[in-house]
Design a protein around this motif. Structure first.
Motif, mmCIF file in Angstrom:
data_model
loop_
_atom_site.group_PDB
_atom_site.id
_atom_site.type_symbol
_atom_site.label_atom_id
_atom_site.label_comp_id
_atom_site.label_asym_id
_atom_site.label_seq_id
_atom_site.Cartn_x
_atom_site.Cartn_y
_atom_site.Cartn_z
ATOM 1 N N ASN A 409 0.861 -1.175 0.000
ATOM 2 C CA ASN A 409 0.000 0.000 0.000
ATOM 3 C C ASN A 409 0.902 1.230 0.000
ATOM 4 O OD1 ASN A 409 -1.340 2.334 1.533
ATOM 5 N ND2 ASN A 409 -3.068 1.015 0.980
ATOM 6 N N CYS A 410 0.657 2.133 -0.958
ATOM 7 C CA CYS A 410 1.599 3.243 -1.142
ATOM 8 C C CYS A 410 1.559 4.270 -0.025
ATOM 9 C CB CYS A 410 1.333 3.940 -2.473
ATOM 10 S SG CYS A 410 1.572 2.838 -3.857
ATOM 11 N N GLU A 411 0.434 4.369 0.673
ATOM 12 C CA GLU A 411 0.387 5.334 1.770
ATOM 13 C C GLU A 411 1.231 4.876 2.934
ATOM 14 O OE1 GLU A 411 -3.580 7.527 2.583
ATOM 15 O OE2 GLU A 411 -4.074 5.598 1.663
ATOM 16 N N VAL A 412 1.158 3.560 3.200
ATOM 17 C CA VAL A 412 1.870 3.029 4.360
ATOM 18 C C VAL A 412 3.358 2.845 4.051
ATOM 19 C CG1 VAL A 412 2.054 1.013 5.860
ATOM 20 C CG2 VAL A 412 -0.189 1.953 5.296
ATOM 21 N N PHE A 413 3.650 2.476 2.817
ATOM 22 C CA PHE A 413 5.043 2.254 2.442
ATOM 23 C C PHE A 413 5.500 3.286 1.424
ATOM 24 C CE2 PHE A 413 3.516 -1.839 3.888
ATOM 25 C CZ PHE A 413 4.553 -2.322 4.653
ATOM 26 N N PRO A 414 6.237 4.301 1.862
ATOM 27 C CA PRO A 414 6.829 5.217 0.888
ATOM 28 C C PRO A 414 7.874 4.451 0.080
ATOM 29 C CG PRO A 414 7.641 5.681 3.101
ATOM 30 C CD PRO A 414 6.601 4.629 3.235
ATOM 31 N N GLU A 415 8.314 5.064 -0.988
ATOM 32 C CA GLU A 415 9.167 4.351 -1.917
ATOM 33 C C GLU A 415 10.387 3.713 -1.246
ATOM 34 O OE1 GLU A 415 10.432 6.651 -5.217
ATOM 35 O OE2 GLU A 415 11.454 4.934 -6.130
ATOM 36 N N SER A 416 11.001 4.484 -0.324
ATOM 37 C CA SER A 416 12.217 3.956 0.300
ATOM 38 C C SER A 416 11.917 2.643 1.011
ATOM 39 C CB SER A 416 12.758 4.985 1.292
ATOM 40 O OG SER A 416 11.830 5.164 2.346
ATOM 41 N N LYS A 417 10.766 2.580 1.635
ATOM 42 C CA LYS A 417 10.451 1.372 2.397
ATOM 43 C C LYS A 417 10.047 0.222 1.481
ATOM 44 C CE LYS A 417 11.324 3.113 6.415
ATOM 45 N NZ LYS A 417 12.253 4.159 6.003
ATOM 46 N N ARG A 418 9.514 0.561 0.312
ATOM 47 C CA ARG A 418 9.176 -0.501 -0.638
ATOM 48 C C ARG A 418 10.443 -1.167 -1.147
ATOM 49 N NH1 ARG A 418 5.261 3.460 -2.601
ATOM 50 N NH2 ARG A 418 6.355 3.780 -4.581
ATOM 51 N N LYS A 419 11.534 -0.397 -1.091
ATOM 52 C CA LYS A 419 12.812 -0.974 -1.485
ATOM 53 C C LYS A 419 13.390 -1.800 -0.345
ATOM 54 C CE LYS A 419 14.833 2.319 -4.571
ATOM 55 N NZ LYS A 419 15.319 3.649 -4.226
ATOM 56 N N LEU A 420 13.212 -1.278 0.877
ATOM 57 C CA LEU A 420 13.900 -1.905 2.003
ATOM 58 C C LEU A 420 13.218 -3.154 2.529
ATOM 59 C CD1 LEU A 420 15.044 1.285 3.923
ATOM 60 C CD2 LEU A 420 16.461 -0.336 2.656
ATOM 61 N N LEU A 421 11.874 -3.161 2.549
ATOM 62 C CA LEU A 421 11.224 -4.323 3.165
ATOM 63 C C LEU A 421 11.617 -5.635 2.501
ATOM 64 C CD1 LEU A 421 8.057 -4.812 4.989
ATOM 65 C CD2 LEU A 421 8.411 -6.339 3.058
ATOM 66 N N PRO A 422 11.652 -5.698 1.145
ATOM 67 C CA PRO A 422 12.085 -6.955 0.536
ATOM 68 C C PRO A 422 13.491 -7.352 0.976
ATOM 69 C CG PRO A 422 11.001 -5.579 -1.089
ATOM 70 C CD PRO A 422 11.175 -4.733 0.129
ATOM 71 N N VAL A 423 14.347 -6.350 1.197
ATOM 72 C CA VAL A 423 15.702 -6.651 1.673
ATOM 73 C C VAL A 423 15.625 -7.249 3.076
ATOM 74 C CG1 VAL A 423 17.905 -5.635 2.316
ATOM 75 C CG2 VAL A 423 16.703 -4.818 0.268
ATOM 76 N N HIS A 424 14.831 -6.594 3.911
ATOM 77 C CA HIS A 424 14.697 -7.087 5.286
ATOM 78 C C HIS A 424 14.139 -8.504 5.295
ATOM 79 C CE1 HIS A 424 14.297 -2.585 6.504
ATOM 80 N NE2 HIS A 424 15.542 -2.942 6.264
ATOM 81 N N CYS A 425 13.180 -8.743 4.391
ATOM 82 C CA CYS A 425 12.543 -10.045 4.360
ATOM 83 C C CYS A 425 13.531 -11.117 3.876
ATOM 84 C CB CYS A 425 11.317 -9.978 3.462
ATOM 85 S SG CYS A 425 10.241 -11.388 3.648
ATOM 86 N N GLN A 426 14.363 -10.755 2.916
ATOM 87 C CA GLN A 426 15.340 -11.734 2.432
ATOM 88 C C GLN A 426 16.402 -12.035 3.476
ATOM 89 O OE1 GLN A 426 16.393 -11.389 -1.983
ATOM 90 N NE2 GLN A 426 15.500 -9.413 -1.472
ATOM 91 N N ASN A 427 16.784 -11.006 4.253
ATOM 92 C CA ASN A 427 17.738 -11.263 5.329
ATOM 93 C C ASN A 427 17.102 -12.149 6.399
ATOM 94 O OD1 ASN A 427 19.915 -9.936 4.219
ATOM 95 N ND2 ASN A 427 19.266 -7.943 5.031
ATOM 96 N N ALA A 428 15.812 -11.916 6.636
ATOM 97 C CA ALA A 428 15.101 -12.770 7.581
ATOM 98 C C ALA A 428 15.075 -14.202 7.053
ATOM 99 C CB ALA A 428 13.678 -12.243 7.793
ATOM 100 N N LEU A 429 14.869 -14.333 5.746
ATOM 101 C CA LEU A 429 14.823 -15.659 5.128
ATOM 102 C C LEU A 429 16.141 -16.395 5.330
ATOM 103 C CD1 LEU A 429 13.252 -17.661 3.348
ATOM 104 C CD2 LEU A 429 14.144 -16.481 1.352
ATOM 105 N N LYS A 430 17.246 -15.665 5.197
ATOM 106 C CA LYS A 430 18.557 -16.267 5.426
ATOM 107 C C LYS A 430 18.636 -16.845 6.834
ATOM 108 C CE LYS A 430 21.270 -13.315 2.556
ATOM 109 N NZ LYS A 430 21.948 -12.022 2.597
ATOM 110 N N ALA A 431 18.209 -16.039 7.796
ATOM 111 C CA ALA A 431 18.278 -16.478 9.193
ATOM 112 C C ALA A 431 17.362 -17.678 9.410
ATOM 113 C CB ALA A 431 17.879 -15.329 10.117
#
Lengths: 1396, 81
Positions: A409-431
């Motif tokens: 949702n674009c209101e909740v996730f500004p562009e920067s966060k749309r970039k970062l969350l997938p990164v965070h999720c992939q790092n979580a996946l590694k763990a």
């Protein structure tokens, strides 16, 4: 060109035959509702694109598609909404032809992707077929099959079924008949309805309800608490490379994953990764993730196309200490638990609202189309249900790459966060794939790039080239512009030269007195030139100054001087320092002549550079202040930065008007003197509020000021357009945006406003922000970026860097850090940790919450303790406050969480070593030996109490005195059947009196107790009557509300009914069996025994007066029983009450053996308790819940105090177990409903606001509802005339927390006492009514005042003023304001009389 | 003893009037029963045999064929008696 085939006309004859009109399923209803809410948003479009690498015959394709339509009823479905009801219409056939577009010859004007994007966003007319189908021929060997279905008729499985059916029909040109085996969706609709009826709904609903209540609470991604309104959604696709995808598939088969199916195991892996992401990015410990369940649980449903899928929450809790492996295991259980509870038609709207994040695993295996290779793609329509702010999808073709799709949702996730969350999720996946015992808190989700970005922010600003030392700068100012005015006080200026000379004289004087380098010296002074002279003098000789404000309690002054090991203390005439005995005090006034005799030349320069500048005391959580040691280099670091940042120059004029003990004051004290400016000193008032700020503003002589937001709260609504002030530095508290706006307005936008953050431990200010109205979005002004040579980190509990936006604890590192706490090595270690990012340096743990906002500025999010837990929610009080201040009429607001009176665990409660009084009894105060204040006070009037007690002979005389042969009975004896009243009756009979026994049947006397009563009266041969009333239950309920027990109501009923009987039967005495302890609960008070010469008669007459008031009170008794006789004073003469135990001092042992011998009395066993009344424990239960202790605790303590009970017996009875189910049953019987606060806990959020007028609670609530979730709306709003402040100018929340329930409920704003008489009365009221605060308009009755408290209050007033007010006055003048103006009037009259 | 289970599976998960080929036929890995179907089968077994099946036991080893299901159910019946 592509319109052909779109919006197909409905065949006219289709309405006539075979039309199936059926209801929507549960899932369809939810989607239909969502679409209705967003009619112009394609949020439920599911467009698929199949790129077929091979020739496609369009005619054959069309034939195949027609067959497809005929075989799947979902494709023949549309919606009919007649305004009343919504149905789905399944037509026997429709006229639909796919659109065929050939781009081989006429190339498109736009590219394929934008064509698809536009097409995918088309809005379906729900009354028509709910799909769109296009075949685009791109080349001889390449076609695009575009198939878009509305979610109402499809789900992921359906798409797969449709594709395979279509492929098979096309391949065989309609000859294969496998497809005939597919089942119609209409069957599922029937199945759902049957399942719903067959299901034992309640227990399953309860399962979802309970879990949703626990886990379904909203959380905010990256601290962004926006409630999304529109459906705009952006998709980010991450490709998981083949190798990694294969690794995931392999791991799925190994412990701890391995599940009954590969799909579930992979789901478990991704759900765990998403859970870690939500936990970290959402800052939440318990939450739900929406998980689609396809509901295809048998062969038939496995072959049904349509929306069968429903979404259910997966519940998860991640504990602070949980390891990664725990999360996987818990999710596995959670998945099974969910699968065991789901069923067709179960997912209602409530379930749908319990999560904002969804995870979908989609097997992505489409196979070849007529032998041609196919690439399938699922397009994003650019919109999504705003309730699902994040949808995460895994497309898994079973081998090779996987796709990880995030729809944001674009209101909740500004562009920067749309970039970062997938990164965070992939790092979580590694763990998660490691699945080891690493604590979750130690898993870092940010990658090097983000860390680098956050670390760049940590990087200090450039240092100043010419970093100066304060003392050198000061001395330079003396040299270069000695005649400039350094200080002004009371209109008198002092030049730099003069200030320096005076400081020199004092330095030389102090040296002669033996004060040495690094000695600590207290500065116990008012704000004055003396203070400034002193601290400069001390710095000159390298001594350390310890500011001690004039307005703190004596004991605290002594503590600070002792704790800091001060060698001596400097003070002056206006301070009472006589109490300082242990170290010498230099009085700058009385020692003035001696000091002036010393040289005014600079003292000899100190041998080594100064290290420590000052110690400043801050309040500690232990209740004792902590001395923070500030180094010279830290002070210099701040001053150099601040002087440059705030552009402090020679023409800067600062006021000194805040407490010298407050870290914020350091700026005002040093900055002007460092830069050759002027300091205007405003001395504090001794006693009373400090009004210096107003003086500063009215003098209008300064241009730079430093103050707190609370100070601003007092002035922001004034017109300060003419003020000289151009620089405003705000510090010390959270600075609300609304306040900043209003402040800026007050100064006509002519002043620069700076927000400065910093704990004392990091020297005044170490993070700062220049306020720009257009730059501030949140509810508080950001605190900005670290100052020169300082760093700031936002970390989690394990000191790991949190992703940007997430609220965490703020840590500080750098040159401004304090050296530590004086004499507190343990605490220093605890708060000053090793900085993990800069080995060898320290890092200070602030206990403050903060986040990096989208603009890269730090935002202060309150103290860790400002974030309260309320009914399970984490509530940010400051958030509510700032929203309140957005309401125009409200100028300031403070919200507090008011806990129950019973705060403190039961295990923490002590009992008085002598009487057993519990320590949570209001105002209980135990001495060192553990003896309570009541026992200690009692020692002082014990002897006088003893004179109140008499002998049985005295009793016989009284009762015999009215003996009269005309009377049938000499007295009426109140008999409950318990030991005490039975003994009374037996003794009265033994005295040869004619006795009528009276028992109140309150409906809850136990059977055995009744038998006892019957046996007793039979054995003693006395007449006996039962009193009763049909209103007993209402009386109980009233008593529970008024007194939090049932006994008060019951007693009063007994007195009322027995008085009626006595009047009727002409009986002169009613004899009670009250214990001596109960006298002190109901009749006697300490005050009655204060006067030396108070005799029994006078006490009795006071008690009688109180009794009259007692019977004339308005309550359930006066409402439901006949109390008319009490309005006649004569009644009290005709029927007198006698307390038997006033005349008998029998011990329990004697009493029991007497009863056994005379009437074989036995304790009833059927109440399961020591009492014979079943309802009694309900009273105890409620009393304990509301007040934290038993209602018997107080009277029993008196029984023990008076020697009628042993402490152990009393404690045993007080602590008897309560049979809760029984209590709840009785509650239902009598019609008593526990208040919500009793049921959960009695915590509540109370909002105080400052406003010139009362605002209806409802209006404030409605206003807040627009911006806050329901759980954050305070339960109560109270208006204040002005916000109470602490001496440091911060909002005094402690004081706001101390109003009690009755005061909060009363419809009166709290008003503090305004004059001496009101102060006196409020002290007395607080003491007697056991309250922390009483406002002068609070009502005596509302606060729980009754006749006994009237005795106490009146006696105390009379004692204090040496007057003789009657008891009833307080009922006539029930507020402090009224009573006190009456007192004033009487005193004036008395004075007039004396004058005459 | 496993007849009710066999009938249930044939009725719910196999095409009309088809029978299971053998007691070793792979139900889960063979694509006959999906995870949701398995939950349904489990609750059928729980009711039929009055046993309860803990989450930890829901594994391929216990449920992939009629043979292992039978063995598992007998074992549960023994332990619960």
């Amino acid at each position: 060109m592509f319109l052909n085939g779109w919006i197909p006309p409905i065949k006219n004859n289709s309405l006539k035959t075979g039309l199936n009109k059926i209801p929507l399923t549960q899932s369809q209803q939810l989607i239909y509702a969502g679409q209705r809410l967003n009619p112009n948003s394609p949020l439920y479009n599911v467009p698929y694109v199949f790129r077929i690498h091979g020739p496609i015959d369009t005619d054959r394709f069309n034939r195949a598609f027609q067959l497809l339509i005929s075989r799947f009823d979902a494709l023949r479905t549309s919606i009919e909404d007649d305004g009343q009801q919504v149905h789905q219409l399944i037509r026997p056939d429709i006229d639909f032809k796919p659109a065929f577009i050939d781009w081989r010859e006429s190339p498109p004007s736009e590219d394929l992707d934008s064509w698809l994007e536009e097409r995918g966003k088309r809005i379906f007319d729900l009354a028509r077929p709910l799909f769109d189908c296009v075949l685009i021929t791109l080349g001889d060997n390449e076609s695009i099959w575009y198939l878009n279905l509305h979610h109402l008729i499809t789900d992921a499985t359906s798409l797969n079924l449709l594709y395979h059916a279509m492929e098979e029909i096309y391949r065989t040109d309609g000859k294969a008949n496998n497809s005939l085996d597919y089942k119609p969706f209409a069957d599922y609709v029937v199945y759902e309805s049957e399942s719903m009826q067959a299901r034992n709904k309640d227990s399953i609903d309860q399962y979802w309800k309970d879990n949703i209540a626990e886990y379904g609470k909203p959380f905010h991604y990256y601290g962004n608490n926006i409630k999304p309104l529109n459906t705009n959604s952006e998709r980010t696709v991450v490709t998981i490379a083949s190798e990694r995808a294969e690794h995931i598939r392999k791991r799925a088969q190994q412990p701890p994953f391995g599940m009954i199916s590969q799909h579930l195991a992979i789901y478990n892996i991704f759900a765990s990764a998403l859970a870690l992401t939500v936990h970290s990015a959402g800052g939440t410990q318990s939450f739900a993730i929406g998980s689609p369940v396809h509901n295809r649980d048998n062969r038939d449903r496995n072959r049904t196309v349509g929306l069968l899928m429903e979404v259910f929450p997966l519940f998860l809790k991640i504990g602070k200490e949980d390891a990664v492996a725990d999360v996987i295991k818990e999710l596995k259980t959670s998945i099974f638990q969910m699968l065991g509870k789901v069923g067709a038609g179960m997912a209602n709207a409530e379930i749908g609202r319990s999560f904002n994040t969804m995870l979908n695993y989609i097997p992505w295996d489409f196979g070849r189309f007529d032998g041609h290779r196919v690439e399938a793609d699922w397009l994003h329509p650019g919109h999504c249900d705003p309730n699902h702010v994040l949808r995460c999808q895994i497309l898994d073709p079973g081998k090779g790459e996987m796709q990880l799709i995030f729809d944001f949702n674009c209101e909740v996730f500004p562009e920067s966060k749309r970039k970062l969350l997938p990164v965070h999720c992939q790092n979580a996946l590694k763990a998660i794939l490691l699945a080891d015992d690493t604590p979750v808190q130690e898993v870092e989700l940010i990658d090097e790039e983000e860390r680098g970005m956050l670390m760049r922010k940590f990087k200090p600003r450039k240092d100043h080239a010419d970093k100066a030392d304060f003392m050198s700068s000061f001395e330079k100012n003396v040299e270069l512009s000695g005649s400039s005015i350094a200080l002004i006080q009371d209109g008198e200026g002092m030049s730099y030269t003069s200030l320096n000379r005076k400081a020199n004289m004092l330095s030389n004087y102090l040296l002669s007195k033996g004060i040495q380098f690094e000695d600590r010296v207290g500065l116990y002074m008012t704000r004055s030139t003396d203070y400034i002279i002193s601290l400069i003098a001390l710095m000159k000789i390298g001594a350390v100054f310890v500011p001690i404000p004039s307005d703190i309690p004596m004991r605290r002054v002594q503590f600070m001087l002792k704790n800091s090991d001060c060698r001596c203390c400097l003070s002056h005439g206006s301070i009472d320092y006589q109490h300082i005995k242990e170290i010498p005090v230099v009085d700058l006034d009385s020692d003035q002549n001696e000091i002036l005799s010393y040289s005014d030349a600079n003292p000899p320069s100190i041998q080594s550079p100064r290290k420590i500048a000052y110690h400043l005391y801050t309040s500690g959580s232990t209740g004792l202040p902590k001395g923070v040691i500030i180094e010279v280099k830290a002070l210099n670091n701040y001053l150099n930065w601040a002087a440059a940042h705030y552009q402090i120059e020679q023409d800067t004029v600062f006021p000194l008007f805040t407490s010298i003990g407050f870290d914020l004051t350091i700026s005002s004290t040093f900055l002007p003197l460092m830069k050759g400016g002027t300091l205007h000193i405003y001395k504090e008032a001794m006693g009373g509020p400090d009004l210096s700020l107003f003086k500063v503003l009215s003098d209008n002589a300064v241009n730079t000021i430093k103050l707190t937001p609370s100070h601003i709260g007092m002035i922001h609504d004034r017109d300060l357009g003419n003020s000289q002030i151009r620089t405003i530095i705000v510090g010390g508290e959270l600075f609300k945006t609304e306040l900043a706006k209003s402040l800026s307005g007050a100064f006509k936008d002519k002043a620069s406003i700076f927000n400065e953050y910093g704990p004392t431990e990091a020297t005044v200010g170490c993070i700062a922000y220049k306020y720009e109205a257009e730059d501030v979005e949140g509810y508080s002004v950001p605190i900005g970026l670290p100052i020169t040579n300082m760093r700031a980190y936002v970390l989690n509990d394990k000191l790991k860097v949190l992703p940007g936006g997430v609220v965490g604890e703020l840590f500080l590192s750098g040159e401004s850090l304090a050296y530590g706490y004086h004499n507190l090595p343990e605490m220093t270690k605890e708060k000053f940790l090793d900085d993990p990012f800069r080995p060898g340096s320290k890092m200070y743990r602030t206990g403050d919450l903060a986040r990096w906002n989208e603009k890269g500025q730090l935002e202060f999010k309150g103290r860790e303790d400002e974030q309260v837990k309320f009914n399970g929610y984490r509530v940010e009080l400051t958030d509510i406050e700032s929203n309140l201040t957005k309401l125009n009429k409200i100028s300031d607001a403070a919200v507090v969480l008011i806990g129950s009176d019973s705060s403190g665990a039961q295990s923490d409660i002590e009992n008085c070593a002598r009487c057993g009084l519990p320590s949570n009894y209001p105002n209980a105060d135990f001495d060192r030996e553990g003896i309570c204040h009541l026992c200690n006070a009692f020692d002082g009037y014990k002897e006088r109490v003893n004179t109140y007690f008499k002998t049985e002979d005295d009793l016989r005389d009284i009762l015999m005195s009215a003996k009269n042969s005309e009377r049938k009975y000499d007295c009426l004896s109140l008999l409950s059947g318990g030991k005490d009243s039975t003994y009374v009756l037996a003794r009265l009979v033994g005295m040869g009196l004619k006795v009528l026994a009276f028992t109140l049947d309150n409906g809850y006397i136990s059977d055995q107790a009744k038998e006892n009563v019957d046996k007793i009266v039979a054995k003693l041969g006395v007449d006996h009557v039962y009193g009763e009333t049909e209103h007993m239950n209402k009386i109980f309920v009233d008593s529970l509300h008024r007194h939090a027990n049932v006994c008060n109501g019951c007693f009063k009923t007994i007195y009322t009914l027995s008085t009626q009987v006595a009047l009727e039967k002409n009986i002169p005495f009613v004899v009670t069996g009250l214990s001596r302890g109960q006298f002190f609960e109901t009749r006697l008070t300490e005050e009655l025994f204060w006067e030396q010469d108070r005799n029994s008669e006078r006490i009795d007459s006071t008690i009688l007066e109180a009794r009259k008031l007692y019977h004339r009170e308005k309550d359930a008794i006066s409402e439901f029983l006949d109390v008319s006789m009490f309005h006649d004073d004569k009644t009290f003469n005709k029927v007198q009450f006698i307390d038997f135990y006033r005349y008998s001092n029998v011990s329990l042992q004697e009493l029991l053996s007497y009863l056994k011998e005379k009437i074989d009395w036995k304790r009833p066993t059927d109440t399961g308790r020591s009492t014979n009344c079943l309802i009694n424990q309900l009273g105890i239960y409620v009393h304990k819940k509301e007040k934290g202790y038993s209602n018997y605790a107080f009277p029993y303590s008196w029984d023990v105090r008076l020697g009628h009970k042993q402490r152990d017996e009393s404690l045993e009875e007080i602590n008897e177990e309560i049979d809760e189910p029984q209590v709840k049953k009785i509650m239902r019987e009598i019609g008593y409903t526990e208040s919500v606060s009793q049921l959960e806990n009695s915590d509540r959020l109370v909002a105080y606001y400052v406003s010139s007028e009362d605002i209806a609670q409802r209006d404030i609530r409605t206003f807040l509802q627009e911006s806050l979730p329901a759980y954050m709306i305070p339960g109560l709003f109270k208006r204040l005339e002005a916000m109470p402040l602490t001496t440091n100018g911060k909002t005094d929340k402690n004081s706001l927390r101390s109003l009690n329930k009755a005061q909060l409920d009363a419809d009166v704003p709290y008003t503090a006492p305004r004059n001496d008489i009101e102060i006196l009365l409020s002290e007395i009221w607080c003491d007697v009514l056991q309250m922390k605060k009483v406002g002068v308009f609070d009502d005596f009755i509302t606060l729980g005042g009754h006749s006994l408290s009237a005795i106490r209050i009146t006696a105390r007033i009379n004692e204090e003023l040496q007057l003789n007010f009657p008891l009833n006055k307080i009922f006539d003048l029930p507020t402090i304001a009224e009573y006190s103006s009456y007192i004033e009037k009487i005193l004036l009259e008395l004075m007039d009389e004396e004058n005459e | 003893m496993n007849q009710p289970i066999v009938s249930f599976i044939e009725k719910e998960f196999l095409p009309a009037s088809t029978k299971l080929e053998s007691m070793e036929e792979e139900l889960l890995t063979g694509g006959i029963i999906n995870s949701l179907g398995l939950m349904k089968l489990i609750s059928f077994i729980e009711n039929q045999y009055a046993i309860s099946i803990p989450f930890e036991d829901i594994t391929l080893e216990h449920f992939n064929t009629i043979e292992v299901i039978t063995a598992y159910v007998s074992e549960r019946l023994d332990t619960s008696h």
